[in-house]
Design a protein around this motif. Sequence first.
Motif, mmCIF file in Angstrom:
data_model
loop_
_atom_site.group_PDB
_atom_site.id
_atom_site.type_symbol
_atom_site.label_atom_id
_atom_site.label_comp_id
_atom_site.label_asym_id
_atom_site.label_seq_id
_atom_site.Cartn_x
_atom_site.Cartn_y
_atom_site.Cartn_z
ATOM 1 N N VAL A 27 0.882 -1.256 0.052
ATOM 2 C CA VAL A 27 -0.069 -0.066 -0.209
ATOM 3 C C VAL A 27 0.626 1.248 0.064
ATOM 4 O O VAL A 27 0.431 2.121 -0.826
ATOM 5 C CB VAL A 27 -0.958 0.029 1.175
ATOM 6 N N ALA A 31 1.278 3.830 -3.030
ATOM 7 C CA ALA A 31 1.190 5.262 -2.844
ATOM 8 C C ALA A 31 2.129 6.133 -3.328
ATOM 9 O O ALA A 31 1.880 7.276 -3.952
ATOM 10 C CB ALA A 31 0.816 5.522 -1.357
ATOM 11 N N ARG A 47 -5.369 6.219 -5.335
ATOM 12 C CA ARG A 47 -6.172 4.840 -5.066
ATOM 13 C C ARG A 47 -5.867 3.911 -6.019
ATOM 14 O O ARG A 47 -5.590 2.601 -5.707
ATOM 15 C CB ARG A 47 -7.407 5.208 -5.017
ATOM 16 N N ILE A 50 -2.347 2.278 -5.631
ATOM 17 C CA ILE A 50 -2.277 1.417 -4.484
ATOM 18 C C ILE A 50 -3.144 0.191 -4.570
ATOM 19 O O ILE A 50 -2.551 -0.827 -4.191
ATOM 20 C CB ILE A 50 -3.037 2.310 -3.340
#
Length: 168
Positions: A27, A31, A47, A50
Amino acid sequence: MEEIAADLVAKTELPYPVMLARMIGAVLLGAVIGAEREYRDHPAGLRTHILVSLSACVFALLSIESVHMAGFSDEQVRIDPLRVIEAVTSGVAFLAAGMIVFSRGKVKGLTTGAGMWLAGAVGLAVGLGYWFVAAVATAACFVVLFILAKVDIGSDEARKTASDEDGN
C-alpha cells in the motif's frame, strides 16, 4: 463453530504479521508511485496505484500459501507460482493499456499505464518478500516521475518556444 473459527484463522506458511506487513508495504509503495499521477490530476492516481500494488501483493501471498496447502499436496496436483506472476502481469497490463489513448496526433496516458504496471510489479515483489527490489524500484520510479519530469517539461517548453519563433 470451532471449525469455522479454525478456518478463519487457518494455519499458514507465512505468519499473519508478515503478511500484514507485506500488504501495508505494498500500500505504501503503491502510494508513492501513484502520488505523482494524483498530483498531476491523472485519472489513474493514488488510489488506483495503491489497489494495483495491493492486489498484486495479495496474489503473491496466495501463491506462496497455495504451494503449501495440504489439499494441493497430491502428486497429481501441480502448483506453479510463476503462473500467478504471469496472470498479474497480464491483468495489470490490460488495465494499463486502457489508460493509453491516441488523441489529436498525441499519445496520452503512457506514463500512467507504465506506472500502473510498475505498481503491480512492486506489489508482487513485496508479496513475495523481495522488499529491497520493491523499494529500489519505487525509489527509481519516484526519481523518474518527479525529478525527470522537470527535465521533460523544460524540453517541452523549449520545443514550444522554438515552434512559436518559427511561426508554427
